[in-house]
Design an enzyme around this catalytic site. Structure first.
Site, PDB file in Angstrom:
ATOM      1  N   TRP A 103      82.125 -62.448 -25.980  1.00  0.00           N
ATOM      2  CA  TRP A 103      81.423 -61.170 -26.082  1.00  0.00           C
ATOM      3  C   TRP A 103      79.919 -61.365 -26.034  1.00  0.00           C
ATOM      4  O   TRP A 103      79.200 -60.550 -25.431  1.00  0.00           O
ATOM      5  CB  TRP A 103      81.871 -60.421 -27.334  1.00  0.00           C
ATOM      6  CG  TRP A 103      83.284 -59.966 -27.191  1.00  0.00           C
ATOM      7  CD1 TRP A 103      84.377 -60.436 -27.851  1.00  0.00           C
ATOM      8  CD2 TRP A 103      83.775 -58.980 -26.275  1.00  0.00           C
ATOM      9  NE1 TRP A 103      85.517 -59.800 -27.401  1.00  0.00           N
ATOM     10  CE2 TRP A 103      85.170 -58.907 -26.446  1.00  0.00           C
ATOM     11  CE3 TRP A 103      83.170 -58.156 -25.336  1.00  0.00           C
ATOM     12  CZ2 TRP A 103      85.970 -58.036 -25.703  1.00  0.00           C
ATOM     13  CZ3 TRP A 103      83.956 -57.288 -24.589  1.00  0.00           C
ATOM     14  CH2 TRP A 103      85.344 -57.228 -24.789  1.00  0.00           C
ATOM     15  N   ASP A 173      75.854 -57.305 -32.859  1.00  0.00           N
ATOM     16  CA  ASP A 173      77.093 -56.686 -32.406  1.00  0.00           C
ATOM     17  C   ASP A 173      78.135 -56.960 -33.473  1.00  0.00           C
ATOM     18  O   ASP A 173      78.633 -58.082 -33.606  1.00  0.00           O
ATOM     19  CB  ASP A 173      77.516 -57.280 -31.060  1.00  0.00           C
ATOM     20  CG  ASP A 173      78.867 -56.751 -30.583  1.00  0.00           C
ATOM     21  OD1 ASP A 173      79.477 -55.912 -31.278  1.00  0.00           O
ATOM     22  OD2 ASP A 173      79.318 -57.180 -29.503  1.00  0.00           O
ATOM     23  N   LYS A 197      88.298 -51.364 -34.250  1.00  0.00           N
ATOM     24  CA  LYS A 197      88.828 -52.532 -34.953  1.00  0.00           C
ATOM     25  C   LYS A 197      88.824 -52.320 -36.466  1.00  0.00           C
ATOM     26  O   LYS A 197      89.818 -52.567 -37.128  1.00  0.00           O
ATOM     27  CB  LYS A 197      88.050 -53.783 -34.563  1.00  0.00           C
ATOM     28  CG  LYS A 197      88.226 -54.156 -33.087  1.00  0.00           C
ATOM     29  CD  LYS A 197      87.391 -55.365 -32.708  1.00  0.00           C
ATOM     30  CE  LYS A 197      87.718 -55.867 -31.310  1.00  0.00           C
ATOM     31  NZ  LYS A 197      87.361 -54.915 -30.245  1.00  0.00           N
TER      32      LYS A 197
END
Length: 362
Positions: A103, A173, A197
């Protein structure tokens, strides 16, 4: 509910059963309005109450100090990969990144479309199985910002502490571990997180941004991709993802009822310890991917002796009601995602399965 799956999906992920049941009851008619929340105007008082309650709960649970705006934006964290440099990476400045896995790499690639990028530290040489130490970070004192990915879902690594970056804005993030533990928001200039999530269903992304960073971009940027647009309108410039925000609000209430961020951390450490102890105590039958000091509380990644055995594990686990234990297609292996809403009972069932599988296949 006896027929609930053991849900270890990496995202969209498990939601608290209590929240789902409440949403089911309120779906057709919300607060005696004669209609569903999905049917009513986002400009109306009923929805606005939900909207602002979600913001207030997020501020409370994360301890967000004054001087920060909380934004609800569509497009997922992947849109933020572009939106951040479009708004914050000025001409003549460099954006620094910590390369920790899949990511972080995507965020780096996107930022390169808009300006200069430098790598402050990288664990690529170790196949991204660790988080670089704070002492490894090297970046210019006048960098536009330093970006890190707090938890890498694919590799199963997580930052245990965050750097103090002084005048350089720290950007995080936190899509896969927000509210899994208490954090010091004041260390960050901007935090962003897709909801699917730990906060709710897909459809809304949280952006927590220090107010001094909210300014009109120096280069042309579409209206919907400017932080100023959303900040001025309290995230109501256009129709927000009302159902996703409603669900997030209910998840935040559930977090508060279960001890807040500190309660989530205690719960998550107990779950993670059960699985990591099983891996470490298997005499090499299971091998954890992440180095011990970088292990994630949210995504436990591990391997078996060969791919055929891993396929057998995935197949037999699915037959017994376990969902989402295959590793990401880019790295293979196995992964148990144990976000806030994954019950302890599901983790205990997984540990029991792992031990039984070892006894029949060692």
């Amino acid at each position: 509910m006896a027929n609930r799956a053991y849900n270890f999906n990496a995202g969209p992920a498990a939601l608290p059963l209590e929240v789902l049941e409440k949403a089911q009851k309120q779906f057709v008619e919300f607060e005696n309005s004669g209609m569903s929340l999905m049917e009513m105007s986002h400009r109306g008082a009923i929805y606005e109450k939900v909207h602002y309650e979600a913001e207030a709960l997020l501020r409370e649970l994360l301890g967000i100090p004054t001087g920060y705006k909380v934004l609800f934006i569509q497009g997922g964290a992947s849109t933020q990969f572009a939106m951040i440099p479009m708004n914050l990476l000025r001409s003549g400045k460099t954006a620094a990144f910590v390369a920790t896995g899949s990511w972080a790499t995507k965020a780096i690639q996107e930022a390169k479309l808009f300006g200069e990028v430098s790598i402050a530290a990288s664990s690529e040489a170790d196949k991204y199985n660790r988080i670089p130490s704070i002492g490894e970070l090297k970046y210019d004192s006048d960098a536009a910002y330093l970006h890190l990915t707090s938890n890498e879902t694919i590799e199963g690594t997580q930052w245990s502490e965050f750097p103090d970056t002084g005048a350089v804005a720290l950007i995080g993030d936190m899509s896969s571990d927000i509210l899994c533990r208490p954090i010091d928001v004041s260390k960050f200039g901007l935090i962003y997180a897709g909801a699917q999530k730990n906060l709710g269903p897909s459809g809304v992304t949280i952006v927590i941004i220090r107010e001094d960073l909210i300014a009109e971009p120096t280069a042309p940027v579409p209206t919907m991709l400017r932080y100023t647009t959303h900040a001025k309108a309290d995230s109501l410039y256009n129709t927000p993802p009302t159902f996703a925000i409603y669900m997030m609000n209910e998840v935040l209430k559930w977090v508060k009822e279960n001890g807040g961020a500190a309660g989530m951390e205690a719960r998550n450490r107990e779950k993670a310890k059960l699985i990591y102890d099983t891996i470490d105590g298997s005499n090499g039958f299971y091998r954890g991917f992440a180095q011990a000091e970088s292990r994630s509380l949210m995504n436990v990644t591990f391997r078996l002796g060969n791919e055929e055995l891993e396929k057998k594990f995935a197949k037999e686990s699915e037959e017994q009601g376990f969902v989402g234990l295959k590793g990401h297609r880019s790295v293979g292996g196995l992964r148990a995602s144990i976000y806030n809403a994954v019950p302890l009972e599901s983790v205990r069932a997984l540990v029991s399965f792992m031990k039984d599988f070892q006894s029949h296949n060692a």
